[in-house]
Design a protein around this motif. Structure first.
Motif, PDB file in Angstrom:
ATOM      1  N   THR A 156      17.466  12.498  63.852  1.00 60.16           N
ATOM      2  CA  THR A 156      17.790  13.915  63.904  1.00 60.16           C
ATOM      3  C   THR A 156      16.810  14.673  64.782  1.00 60.16           C
ATOM      4  N   SER A 157      15.551  14.277  64.760  1.00 57.18           N
ATOM      5  CA  SER A 157      14.566  14.903  65.629  1.00 57.18           C
ATOM      6  C   SER A 157      14.969  14.779  67.095  1.00 57.18           C
ATOM      7  N   TYR A 158      15.426  13.597  67.491  1.00 56.50           N
ATOM      8  CA  TYR A 158      15.842  13.408  68.882  1.00 56.50           C
ATOM      9  C   TYR A 158      17.153  14.116  69.174  1.00 56.50           C
ATOM     10  N   LEU A 159      18.008  14.295  68.168  1.00 55.47           N
ATOM     11  CA  LEU A 159      19.222  15.083  68.376  1.00 55.47           C
ATOM     12  C   LEU A 159      18.876  16.537  68.702  1.00 55.47           C
ATOM     13  N   ILE A 160      17.837  17.064  68.084  1.00 59.63           N
ATOM     14  CA  ILE A 160      17.393  18.421  68.402  1.00 59.63           C
ATOM     15  C   ILE A 160      16.924  18.502  69.846  1.00 59.63           C
ATOM     16  N   LEU A 161      16.169  17.508  70.286  1.00 56.71           N
ATOM     17  CA  LEU A 161      15.702  17.491  71.673  1.00 56.71           C
ATOM     18  C   LEU A 161      16.884  17.414  72.638  1.00 56.71           C
ATOM     19  N   ALA A 162      17.889  16.619  72.274  1.00 62.01           N
ATOM     20  CA  ALA A 162      19.086  16.535  73.112  1.00 62.01           C
ATOM     21  C   ALA A 162      19.798  17.882  73.157  1.00 62.01           C
ATOM     22  N   TRP A 163      19.910  18.556  72.017  1.00 62.69           N
ATOM     23  CA  TRP A 163      20.547  19.869  71.945  1.00 62.69           C
ATOM     24  C   TRP A 163      19.848  20.870  72.867  1.00 62.69           C
ATOM     25  N   LEU A 164      18.525  20.782  72.925  1.00 62.69           N
ATOM     26  CA  LEU A 164      17.744  21.704  73.750  1.00 62.69           C
ATOM     27  C   LEU A 164      17.769  21.349  75.230  1.00 62.69           C
ATOM     28  N   GLY A 165      18.416  20.237  75.559  1.00 65.34           N
ATOM     29  CA  GLY A 165      18.547  19.856  76.959  1.00 65.34           C
ATOM     30  C   GLY A 165      17.349  19.129  77.533  1.00 65.34           C
ATOM     31  N   MET A 166      16.475  18.616  76.674  1.00 66.52           N
ATOM     32  CA  MET A 166      15.319  17.877  77.179  1.00 66.52           C
ATOM     33  C   MET A 166      15.789  16.547  77.769  1.00 66.52           C
ATOM     34  N   PRO A 167      15.393  16.218  78.989  1.00 66.55           N
ATOM     35  CA  PRO A 167      15.790  14.930  79.568  1.00 66.55           C
ATOM     36  C   PRO A 167      15.304  13.769  78.708  1.00 66.55           C
ATOM     37  N   MET A 168      16.064  12.698  78.671  1.00 63.63           N
ATOM     38  CA  MET A 168      15.679  11.544  77.863  1.00 63.63           C
ATOM     39  C   MET A 168      14.287  11.053  78.222  1.00 63.63           C
ATOM     40  N   THR A 169      13.958  11.090  79.500  1.00 62.94           N
ATOM     41  CA  THR A 169      12.657  10.578  79.952  1.00 62.94           C
ATOM     42  C   THR A 169      11.493  11.438  79.485  1.00 62.94           C
ATOM     43  N   ALA A 170      11.790  12.634  78.976  1.00 61.85           N
ATOM     44  CA  ALA A 170      10.733  13.548  78.538  1.00 61.85           C
ATOM     45  C   ALA A 170      10.591  13.600  77.026  1.00 61.85           C
ATOM     46  N   THR A 171      11.332  12.769  76.319  1.00 61.29           N
ATOM     47  CA  THR A 171      11.309  12.837  74.853  1.00 61.29           C
ATOM     48  C   THR A 171      10.157  12.038  74.244  1.00 61.29           C
ATOM     49  N   ASP A 172       9.307  11.451  75.068  1.00 58.40           N
ATOM     50  CA  ASP A 172       8.220  10.633  74.521  1.00 58.40           C
ATOM     51  C   ASP A 172       7.147  11.467  73.842  1.00 58.40           C
ATOM     52  N   ARG A 173       7.151  12.779  74.047  1.00 57.79           N
ATOM     53  CA  ARG A 173       6.128  13.640  73.447  1.00 57.79           C
ATOM     54  C   ARG A 173       6.682  14.561  72.368  1.00 57.79           C
ATOM     55  N   GLY A 174       7.947  14.916  72.475  1.00 58.64           N
ATOM     56  CA  GLY A 174       8.513  15.861  71.524  1.00 58.64           C
ATOM     57  C   GLY A 174       8.975  15.183  70.249  1.00 58.64           C
ATOM     58  N   PHE A 175       8.664  15.800  69.111  1.00 59.03           N
ATOM     59  CA  PHE A 175       9.102  15.231  67.835  1.00 59.03           C
ATOM     60  C   PHE A 175       9.017  16.300  66.757  1.00 59.03           C
ATOM     61  N   PHE A 176      10.022  16.317  65.870  1.00 60.43           N
ATOM     62  CA  PHE A 176      10.045  17.236  64.742  1.00 60.43           C
ATOM     63  C   PHE A 176       9.951  16.418  63.446  1.00 60.43           C
ATOM     64  N   PRO A 177       8.891  16.582  62.665  1.00 61.38           N
ATOM     65  CA  PRO A 177       8.748  15.812  61.420  1.00 61.38           C
ATOM     66  C   PRO A 177       9.650  16.374  60.331  1.00 61.38           C
ATOM     67  N   LEU A 178      10.874  15.892  60.271  1.00 66.71           N
ATOM     68  CA  LEU A 178      11.873  16.417  59.344  1.00 66.71           C
ATOM     69  C   LEU A 178      11.806  15.703  58.000  1.00 66.71           C
ATOM     70  N   LYS A 179      11.997  16.454  56.933  1.00 67.97           N
ATOM     71  CA  LYS A 179      11.947  15.896  55.591  1.00 67.97           C
ATOM     72  C   LYS A 179      13.327  15.425  55.141  1.00 67.97           C
TER      73      LYS A 179
END
Length: 210
Positions: A156-179
């Motif tokens: 789900t954290s990566y789904l949020i990054l996809a929703w925000l339009g972050m390129p796949m190659t840039a997802t190595d740093r972004g993460f949301f610690p979801l409960k």
């Protein structure tokens, strides 16, 4: 405007047993089922009588969560294995300590997406985003204005990054610690042509059954 509600499955048996989740197909606990009902209560109060589509990972803990929602809204669930959590390979279903002792730490720099954690059969983060991004694209290709996606914490954290339009190659740093059992509310603002995060990692609805 489109509203997209991302739900992480609530308490599952592997949480209680202290074993690695991933593709280990554990079920919701009795408390997890109660939490799923709370999630259905919240979303029903927000969505009301508007038509809704429900999508879910095919693993039992997410499918059971989605079924609570489907019964509340009177709709079917669209199951998609691409919405699964990242598999830890041979570590799935083993004690968390087994994985902790063998995990190769994620490096601070370099090709973090292609990093392999160590256990045979484990997915890289790149493999995860390469299936999640197209899955979200397919969900959003529907004209439905209200959708619910039931998945897992990291996925789900990566789904949020996809929703925000972050390129796949840039997802190595972004993460949301979801409960577990959280709700994240996303909205497409057609006036500003922006994808918005309205509420992140909501869990107050779980308090009566924690």
């Amino acid at each position: 405007m489109r509203h997209l509600y991302l739900v992480t499955h609530p308490e599952a048996q592997h949480h209680v047993d202290g074993v690695v989740g991933g593709w280990y197909d554990s079920e919701l606990t009795p408390r997890g089922h109660q939490q799923a009902e709370r999630i259905a209560d919240v979303l029903a109060s927000r969505i009301g009588a508007r038509p809704v589509e429900i999508y879910s990972s095919d693993l039992r803990r997410t499918a059971q969560t989605a079924e609570h929602l489907a019964q509340r809204f009177g709709v079917d669930v669209h199951t998609d294995p691409r919405l699964r959590e990242r598999t830890n390979g041979e570590a799935d279903g083993r004690p968390q300590s087994w994985l902790d002792d063998r995990r190769i730490p994620l490096p601070e720099s370099g090709d973090r997406l292609a990093h392999h954690d160590g256990p045979a059969g484990a997915e890289t983060r790149l493999a995860l985003v390469e299936r999640l991004y197209p899955a979200l694209d397919d969900i959003l290709s529907s004209p439905a204005e209200t959708q619910i996606v039931v998945s897992h914490g990291s996925a789900t954290s990566y789904l949020i990054l996809a929703w925000l339009g972050m390129p796949m190659t840039a997802t190595d740093r972004g993460f949301f610690p979801l409960k577990a059992g959280s709700i994240t509310t996303l909205r497409r603002n057609d006036t500003h042509h922006s994808n918005q995060v309205i509420a992140l990692n909501e869990t107050t609805h779980l308090h009566p059954v924690e």
